[in-house]
Design an enzyme around this catalytic site. Sequence first.
Site, mmCIF file in Angstrom:
data_model
loop_
_atom_site.group_PDB
_atom_site.id
_atom_site.type_symbol
_atom_site.label_atom_id
_atom_site.label_comp_id
_atom_site.label_asym_id
_atom_site.label_seq_id
_atom_site.Cartn_x
_atom_site.Cartn_y
_atom_site.Cartn_z
ATOM 1 N N VAL A 104 0.834 -1.203 0.000
ATOM 2 C CA VAL A 104 0.000 0.000 0.000
ATOM 3 C C VAL A 104 0.875 1.262 0.000
ATOM 4 O O VAL A 104 0.368 2.368 0.088
ATOM 5 C CB VAL A 104 -0.955 0.000 1.231
ATOM 6 C CG1 VAL A 104 -1.943 -1.167 1.155
ATOM 7 C CG2 VAL A 104 -0.185 -0.047 2.561
ATOM 8 N N ASP A 105 2.204 1.079 -0.086
ATOM 9 C CA ASP A 105 3.118 2.203 0.141
ATOM 10 C C ASP A 105 3.314 3.136 -1.058
ATOM 11 O O ASP A 105 3.867 4.232 -0.913
ATOM 12 C CB ASP A 105 4.493 1.692 0.634
ATOM 13 C CG ASP A 105 5.117 0.661 -0.300
ATOM 14 O OD1 ASP A 105 4.908 0.744 -1.525
ATOM 15 O OD2 ASP A 105 5.838 -0.236 0.196
ATOM 16 N N HIS A 120 -4.446 -4.521 -2.249
ATOM 17 C CA HIS A 120 -4.817 -4.196 -0.865
ATOM 18 C C HIS A 120 -4.952 -2.694 -0.634
ATOM 19 O O HIS A 120 -4.831 -2.221 0.494
ATOM 20 C CB HIS A 120 -3.800 -4.808 0.111
ATOM 21 C CG HIS A 120 -3.837 -6.304 0.131
ATOM 22 N ND1 HIS A 120 -2.836 -7.087 0.663
ATOM 23 C CD2 HIS A 120 -4.783 -7.173 -0.317
ATOM 24 C CE1 HIS A 120 -3.161 -8.368 0.536
ATOM 25 N NE2 HIS A 120 -4.329 -8.444 -0.062
ATOM 26 N N THR A 189 7.197 -11.720 -0.934
ATOM 27 C CA THR A 189 5.917 -11.951 -0.236
ATOM 28 C C THR A 189 5.955 -13.288 0.484
ATOM 29 O O THR A 189 6.508 -14.256 -0.039
ATOM 30 C CB THR A 189 4.708 -11.877 -1.195
ATOM 31 O OG1 THR A 189 3.526 -12.201 -0.457
ATOM 32 C CG2 THR A 189 4.817 -12.794 -2.402
ATOM 33 N N SER A 190 5.328 -13.308 1.671
ATOM 34 C CA SER A 190 5.242 -14.568 2.415
ATOM 35 C C SER A 190 4.172 -15.473 1.800
ATOM 36 O O SER A 190 4.096 -16.651 2.113
ATOM 37 C CB SER A 190 4.903 -14.295 3.884
ATOM 38 O OG SER A 190 3.658 -13.626 3.968
#
Length: 254
Positions: A104-105, A120, A189-190
Amino acid sequence: MSVPVSSKLRSLLVPSTRVVVFTGAGVSAESGVPVFRGRNGIWNEFRVEELATPAAFAADPRKVWEWYDWRRQLVSRIEPNAGHRAVVEFERFFHSCVVITQNVDGLHNRAGTQQVLKLHGDLWEVRCLSCGLSRTDLTSALPSLPPSCDCGGMLRPGVVWFGENLPLLAFERAVDATERCDLFFSIGTSAEVYPAAHLPGIARQHGAYVVEVNVERSAAAEMADEILLGKSGEILPQLVRYLRVEEASSVEEM
Ligand code: BV8
Ligand code: ZN
Protein backbone atom coordinates in the site's frame (compact mmCIF):
# COMPACT_ATOMS: atom_id res chain seq x y z
CA MET A 1 27.02 -10.87 -5.46
CA SER A 2 25.06 -12.73 -8.10
CA VAL A 3 22.82 -15.76 -7.61
CA PRO A 4 22.76 -18.75 -9.97
CA VAL A 5 20.02 -18.36 -12.60
CA SER A 6 18.88 -21.33 -14.70
CA SER A 7 19.26 -21.44 -18.46
CA LYS A 8 15.46 -21.90 -18.63
CA LEU A 9 14.92 -18.55 -16.92
CA ARG A 10 17.60 -16.89 -19.08
CA SER A 11 15.81 -18.22 -22.19
CA LEU A 12 12.60 -16.51 -21.05
CA LEU A 13 14.27 -13.12 -20.75
CA VAL A 14 13.20 -12.02 -24.24
CA PRO A 15 10.76 -9.20 -25.09
CA SER A 16 7.97 -11.50 -26.30
CA THR A 17 7.64 -13.28 -22.93
CA ARG A 18 4.45 -12.25 -21.13
CA VAL A 19 5.47 -11.39 -17.60
CA VAL A 20 3.67 -10.85 -14.30
CA VAL A 21 5.49 -9.26 -11.37
CA PHE A 22 3.71 -9.96 -8.07
CA THR A 23 5.17 -8.15 -5.07
CA GLY A 24 4.83 -7.99 -1.29
CA ALA A 25 6.34 -6.07 1.59
CA GLY A 26 9.82 -7.58 1.02
CA VAL A 27 10.33 -5.51 -2.14
CA SER A 28 10.09 -2.36 0.02
CA ALA A 29 12.18 -3.70 2.92
CA GLU A 30 15.44 -2.30 1.54
CA SER A 31 13.80 1.15 1.41
CA GLY A 32 13.13 0.87 5.14
CA VAL A 33 9.47 -0.23 5.19
CA PRO A 34 8.97 -2.89 7.88
CA VAL A 35 7.73 -6.27 6.65
CA PHE A 36 4.67 -7.81 8.32
CA ARG A 37 5.67 -11.38 9.08
CA GLY A 38 8.83 -13.30 9.92
CA ARG A 39 12.03 -11.69 11.16
CA ASN A 40 11.44 -8.02 12.15
CA GLY A 41 7.77 -8.48 11.18
CA ILE A 42 5.38 -5.75 12.30
CA TRP A 43 2.79 -8.31 13.46
CA ASN A 44 5.27 -9.57 16.04
CA GLU A 45 4.86 -6.22 17.78
CA PHE A 46 1.20 -5.41 17.12
CA ARG A 47 -1.84 -7.66 17.01
CA VAL A 48 -3.30 -7.66 13.51
CA GLU A 49 -6.85 -7.91 14.83
CA GLU A 50 -6.29 -4.73 16.85
CA LEU A 51 -5.25 -2.67 13.85
CA ALA A 52 -6.12 -3.97 10.40
CA THR A 53 -9.79 -4.94 10.67
CA PRO A 54 -13.10 -3.06 10.34
CA ALA A 55 -13.92 -4.08 13.94
CA ALA A 56 -10.71 -2.52 15.23
CA PHE A 57 -11.50 0.72 13.42
CA ALA A 58 -15.07 0.79 14.74
CA ALA A 59 -13.78 0.24 18.29
CA ASP A 60 -10.99 2.83 18.23
CA PRO A 61 -10.64 4.85 15.00
CA ARG A 62 -8.04 7.18 16.51
CA LYS A 63 -5.73 4.31 17.49
CA VAL A 64 -5.97 2.73 14.04
CA TRP A 65 -5.40 6.13 12.36
CA GLU A 66 -2.33 6.76 14.53
CA TRP A 67 -0.82 3.58 13.16
CA TYR A 68 -1.62 4.52 9.55
CA ASP A 69 -0.41 8.08 10.07
CA TRP A 70 2.87 6.69 11.44
CA ARG A 71 3.25 4.48 8.35
CA ARG A 72 2.40 7.38 6.01
CA GLN A 73 5.06 9.53 7.67
CA LEU A 74 7.62 6.73 7.45
CA VAL A 75 6.94 6.09 3.75
CA SER A 76 6.99 9.81 2.91
CA ARG A 77 10.59 10.00 4.19
CA ILE A 78 11.99 7.09 2.19
CA GLU A 79 12.70 6.34 -1.45
CA PRO A 80 12.03 3.45 -3.84
CA ASN A 81 14.99 1.05 -4.05
CA ALA A 82 16.86 -0.81 -6.79
CA GLY A 83 14.19 -3.56 -6.77
CA HIS A 84 11.37 -1.11 -7.60
CA ARG A 85 13.55 0.50 -10.28
CA ALA A 86 14.36 -2.88 -11.83
CA VAL A 87 10.62 -3.54 -12.20
CA VAL A 88 10.39 -0.34 -14.28
CA GLU A 89 13.16 -1.73 -16.52
CA PHE A 90 11.18 -4.98 -16.89
CA GLU A 91 8.19 -2.98 -18.14
CA ARG A 92 10.35 -1.22 -20.69
CA PHE A 93 11.91 -4.47 -21.94
CA PHE A 94 8.97 -6.90 -22.07
CA HIS A 95 6.08 -6.12 -24.45
CA SER A 96 3.70 -7.34 -21.76
CA CYS A 97 4.54 -6.86 -18.08
CA VAL A 98 1.76 -6.56 -15.52
CA VAL A 99 2.70 -5.38 -12.03
CA ILE A 100 0.50 -6.65 -9.19
CA THR A 101 1.22 -5.58 -5.62
CA GLN A 102 -0.10 -6.25 -2.15
CA ASN A 103 1.79 -3.19 -0.94
CA VAL A 104 0.00 0.00 0.00
CA ASP A 105 3.12 2.20 0.14
CA GLY A 106 3.02 3.59 -3.42
CA LEU A 107 6.74 2.96 -3.98
CA HIS A 108 6.24 1.19 -7.32
CA ASN A 109 4.52 4.35 -8.61
CA ARG A 110 7.20 6.60 -7.19
CA ALA A 111 9.85 4.49 -8.97
CA GLY A 112 8.05 5.08 -12.28
CA THR A 113 5.63 2.18 -12.74
CA GLN A 114 2.49 3.76 -14.19
CA GLN A 115 0.02 0.89 -13.99
CA VAL A 116 -0.01 -1.08 -10.75
CA LEU A 117 -2.80 -3.46 -9.78
CA LYS A 118 -3.07 -2.67 -6.06
CA LEU A 119 -4.82 -5.58 -4.42
CA HIS A 120 -4.82 -4.20 -0.87
CA GLY A 121 -5.47 -0.53 -1.58
CA ASP A 122 -3.32 2.51 -1.03
CA LEU A 123 -1.95 4.21 2.08
CA TRP A 124 -2.46 7.58 0.37
CA GLU A 125 -6.16 7.09 -0.37
CA VAL A 126 -8.85 8.09 2.13
CA ARG A 127 -12.53 7.22 1.95
CA CYS A 128 -15.47 8.91 3.67
CA LEU A 129 -17.69 6.68 5.76
CA SER A 130 -20.66 9.04 5.26
CA CYS A 131 -20.64 10.17 1.61
CA GLY A 132 -18.43 7.35 0.27
CA LEU A 133 -16.10 9.71 -1.61
CA SER A 134 -12.52 8.47 -2.12
CA ARG A 135 -9.61 10.78 -2.74
CA THR A 136 -5.83 10.94 -2.56
CA ASP A 137 -4.41 12.76 0.47
CA LEU A 138 -0.64 13.09 0.61
CA THR A 139 -0.57 15.04 3.89
CA SER A 140 1.77 13.65 6.51
CA ALA A 141 1.37 14.06 9.41
CA LEU A 142 -2.40 14.47 9.33
CA PRO A 143 -3.41 17.51 11.38
CA SER A 144 -6.17 15.76 13.34
CA LEU A 145 -7.01 12.13 13.93
CA PRO A 146 -9.32 10.67 12.82
CA PRO A 147 -9.45 13.02 9.81
CA SER A 148 -12.79 14.34 8.50
CA CYS A 149 -14.29 14.72 5.05
CA ASP A 150 -15.63 18.07 3.74
CA CYS A 151 -19.11 16.66 4.40
CA GLY A 152 -18.23 16.26 8.09
CA GLY A 153 -18.09 12.44 7.95
CA MET A 154 -15.18 10.40 9.27
CA LEU A 155 -12.49 9.31 6.83
CA ARG A 156 -10.93 5.84 6.83
CA PRO A 157 -7.68 4.66 5.22
CA GLY A 158 -8.22 3.44 1.64
CA VAL A 159 -6.73 0.02 2.33
CA VAL A 160 -8.25 -3.47 2.41
CA TRP A 161 -8.54 -4.82 5.93
CA PHE A 162 -8.84 -8.47 6.94
CA GLY A 163 -12.37 -9.72 6.28
CA GLU A 164 -12.93 -7.12 3.52
CA ASN A 165 -13.18 -7.87 -0.16
CA LEU A 166 -10.39 -6.94 -2.51
CA PRO A 167 -11.14 -4.33 -5.23
CA LEU A 168 -12.97 -6.52 -7.72
CA LEU A 169 -11.66 -5.05 -10.97
CA ALA A 170 -8.02 -5.07 -9.84
CA PHE A 171 -8.29 -8.65 -8.63
CA GLU A 172 -10.02 -9.82 -11.83
CA ARG A 173 -7.32 -8.17 -13.93
CA ALA A 174 -4.63 -9.73 -11.75
CA VAL A 175 -6.10 -13.22 -12.18
CA ASP A 176 -6.52 -12.67 -15.91
CA ALA A 177 -2.89 -11.54 -16.37
CA THR A 178 -1.69 -14.42 -14.18
CA GLU A 179 -3.59 -16.98 -16.26
CA ARG A 180 -2.12 -15.62 -19.50
CA CYS A 181 1.51 -15.07 -18.53
CA ASP A 182 4.55 -17.18 -19.45
CA LEU A 183 6.74 -16.01 -16.57
CA PHE A 184 5.48 -15.16 -13.09
CA PHE A 185 7.71 -13.54 -10.47
CA SER A 186 6.61 -13.78 -6.83
CA ILE A 187 8.80 -11.20 -5.09
CA GLY A 188 9.18 -10.45 -1.39
CA THR A 189 5.92 -11.95 -0.24
CA SER A 190 5.24 -14.57 2.42
CA ALA A 191 2.22 -15.62 0.28
CA GLU A 192 0.14 -16.15 3.39
CA VAL A 193 -2.66 -13.65 2.83
CA TYR A 194 -5.53 -14.79 0.61
CA PRO A 195 -6.91 -14.45 -2.00
CA ALA A 196 -3.70 -12.77 -3.31
CA ALA A 197 -1.67 -15.80 -2.24
CA HIS A 198 -3.56 -17.93 -4.78
CA LEU A 199 -1.82 -16.14 -7.68
CA PRO A 200 1.47 -18.12 -7.81
CA GLY A 201 -0.55 -21.38 -7.87
CA ILE A 202 -2.88 -20.05 -10.59
CA ALA A 203 0.17 -19.09 -12.67
CA ARG A 204 1.63 -22.56 -12.26
CA GLN A 205 -1.67 -24.30 -13.11
CA HIS A 206 -1.85 -22.29 -16.34
CA GLY A 207 1.63 -23.30 -17.41
CA ALA A 208 3.69 -20.25 -16.45
CA TYR A 209 7.26 -20.60 -15.25
CA VAL A 210 7.07 -19.42 -11.62
CA VAL A 211 10.08 -17.76 -10.02
CA GLU A 212 10.23 -16.79 -6.36
CA VAL A 213 12.58 -13.98 -5.28
CA ASN A 214 12.88 -13.89 -1.50
CA VAL A 215 15.47 -13.85 1.28
CA GLU A 216 13.95 -17.14 2.45
CA ARG A 217 11.60 -19.78 1.08
CA SER A 218 7.97 -18.69 1.47
CA ALA A 219 4.64 -20.47 1.12
CA ALA A 220 4.94 -19.67 -2.61
CA ALA A 221 8.09 -21.80 -2.86
CA GLU A 222 5.95 -24.92 -3.33
CA MET A 223 4.51 -23.41 -6.49
CA ALA A 224 7.86 -22.17 -7.78
CA ASP A 225 9.88 -23.71 -10.60
CA GLU A 226 12.89 -21.72 -9.48
CA ILE A 227 13.81 -19.92 -6.27
CA LEU A 228 16.28 -17.04 -6.30
CA LEU A 229 17.34 -16.60 -2.70
CA GLY A 230 18.47 -13.10 -1.81
CA LYS A 231 17.38 -9.50 -1.60
CA SER A 232 15.08 -8.27 -4.35
CA GLY A 233 17.14 -5.06 -4.52
CA GLU A 234 20.12 -7.18 -5.61
CA ILE A 235 18.51 -10.02 -7.60
CA LEU A 236 16.19 -7.91 -9.77
CA PRO A 237 19.03 -5.62 -10.97
CA GLN A 238 20.99 -8.79 -11.81
CA LEU A 239 18.07 -9.88 -14.04
CA VAL A 240 18.02 -6.41 -15.62
CA ARG A 241 21.71 -6.86 -16.50
CA TYR A 242 20.73 -10.06 -18.38
CA LEU A 243 17.99 -8.12 -20.20
CA ARG A 244 20.56 -5.57 -21.31
CA VAL A 245 22.83 -8.33 -22.64
CA GLU A 246 19.88 -9.79 -24.53
CA GLU A 247 18.98 -6.36 -25.91
CA ALA A 248 22.55 -5.70 -27.05
CA SER A 249 22.86 -9.09 -28.78
CA SER A 250 19.54 -8.67 -30.61
CA VAL A 251 20.72 -5.25 -31.89
CA GLU A 252 23.95 -6.88 -33.15
CA GLU A 253 21.93 -9.50 -35.06
CA MET A 254 19.95 -6.81 -36.95
C1 BV8 B 1 -10.88 -11.66 1.94
C2 BV8 B 1 -3.47 -3.94 3.85
C3 BV8 B 1 -13.12 -12.30 1.50
C4 BV8 B 1 -3.60 -2.92 4.90
C5 BV8 B 1 -3.40 -6.29 4.42
C6 BV8 B 1 -9.47 -17.11 8.76
C7 BV8 B 1 -10.17 -16.13 9.44
C8 BV8 B 1 -10.47 -14.88 8.87
C9 BV8 B 1 -10.05 -14.61 7.61
C10 BV8 B 1 -9.34 -15.58 6.93
C11 BV8 B 1 -9.07 -16.81 7.49
N1 BV8 B 1 -8.38 -17.53 6.58
C12 BV8 B 1 -8.20 -16.78 5.49
C13 BV8 B 1 -8.78 -15.59 5.69
C14 BV8 B 1 -8.83 -14.50 4.74
C15 BV8 B 1 -7.81 -13.46 5.05
C16 BV8 B 1 -6.45 -14.13 5.14
O1 BV8 B 1 -5.83 -14.46 4.15
N2 BV8 B 1 -5.94 -14.34 6.33
C17 BV8 B 1 -4.70 -15.09 6.50
C18 BV8 B 1 -3.65 -14.21 7.13
C19 BV8 B 1 -5.02 -16.31 7.29
N3 BV8 B 1 -7.86 -12.53 3.95
C20 BV8 B 1 -8.70 -11.51 3.93
O2 BV8 B 1 -9.41 -11.23 4.88
C21 BV8 B 1 -8.76 -10.76 2.63
N4 BV8 B 1 -10.11 -10.60 2.21
O3 BV8 B 1 -10.50 -12.80 2.07
O4 BV8 B 1 -12.12 -11.30 1.49
C22 BV8 B 1 -13.78 -12.29 2.83
C23 BV8 B 1 -14.74 -11.35 3.09
C24 BV8 B 1 -15.40 -11.37 4.31
C25 BV8 B 1 -15.04 -12.32 5.29
C26 BV8 B 1 -14.04 -13.22 5.03
C27 BV8 B 1 -13.39 -13.21 3.78
C28 BV8 B 1 -8.20 -9.38 2.78
C29 BV8 B 1 -6.76 -9.41 3.13
C30 BV8 B 1 -6.14 -8.03 3.10
C31 BV8 B 1 -5.32 -7.79 4.29
N5 BV8 B 1 -4.66 -6.51 4.17
N6 BV8 B 1 -2.88 -5.11 4.42
C32 BV8 B 1 -2.33 -2.53 5.56
O5 BV8 B 1 -1.24 -2.76 5.01
O6 BV8 B 1 -2.45 -1.93 6.62
S1 BV8 B 1 -2.44 -7.63 4.83
C33 BV8 B 1 -0.75 -7.49 4.84
O7 BV8 B 1 -0.33 -8.75 4.33
C34 BV8 B 1 0.10 -6.61 4.03
O8 BV8 B 1 -0.36 -5.33 3.90
C35 BV8 B 1 0.27 -7.24 2.71
O9 BV8 B 1 -0.60 -6.59 1.82
C36 BV8 B 1 -0.16 -8.66 2.94
C37 BV8 B 1 0.81 -9.69 2.52
O10 BV8 B 1 2.01 -9.60 3.23
P1 BV8 B 1 3.36 -9.64 2.42
O11 BV8 B 1 3.37 -8.50 1.51
O12 BV8 B 1 3.57 -10.98 1.86
O13 BV8 B 1 4.43 -9.33 3.58
P2 BV8 B 1 5.06 -10.32 4.67
O14 BV8 B 1 5.63 -9.45 5.72
O15 BV8 B 1 4.12 -11.34 5.09
O16 BV8 B 1 6.24 -11.05 3.92
C38 BV8 B 1 7.38 -10.33 3.52
C39 BV8 B 1 8.26 -11.28 2.74
O17 BV8 B 1 9.34 -10.55 2.23
C40 BV8 B 1 8.84 -12.42 3.60
O18 BV8 B 1 8.62 -13.64 2.91
C41 BV8 B 1 10.33 -12.08 3.70
O19 BV8 B 1 11.14 -13.24 3.75
C42 BV8 B 1 10.54 -11.33 2.42
N7 BV8 B 1 11.64 -10.34 2.40
C43 BV8 B 1 12.10 -9.55 3.42
N8 BV8 B 1 13.09 -8.74 2.97
C44 BV8 B 1 13.26 -9.04 1.65
C45 BV8 B 1 12.35 -10.07 1.30
N9 BV8 B 1 12.32 -10.59 0.06
C46 BV8 B 1 13.15 -10.08 -0.86
N10 BV8 B 1 14.03 -9.08 -0.60
C47 BV8 B 1 14.13 -8.53 0.64
N11 BV8 B 1 15.01 -7.56 0.88
ZN1 ZN C 1 -17.85 12.75 3.04
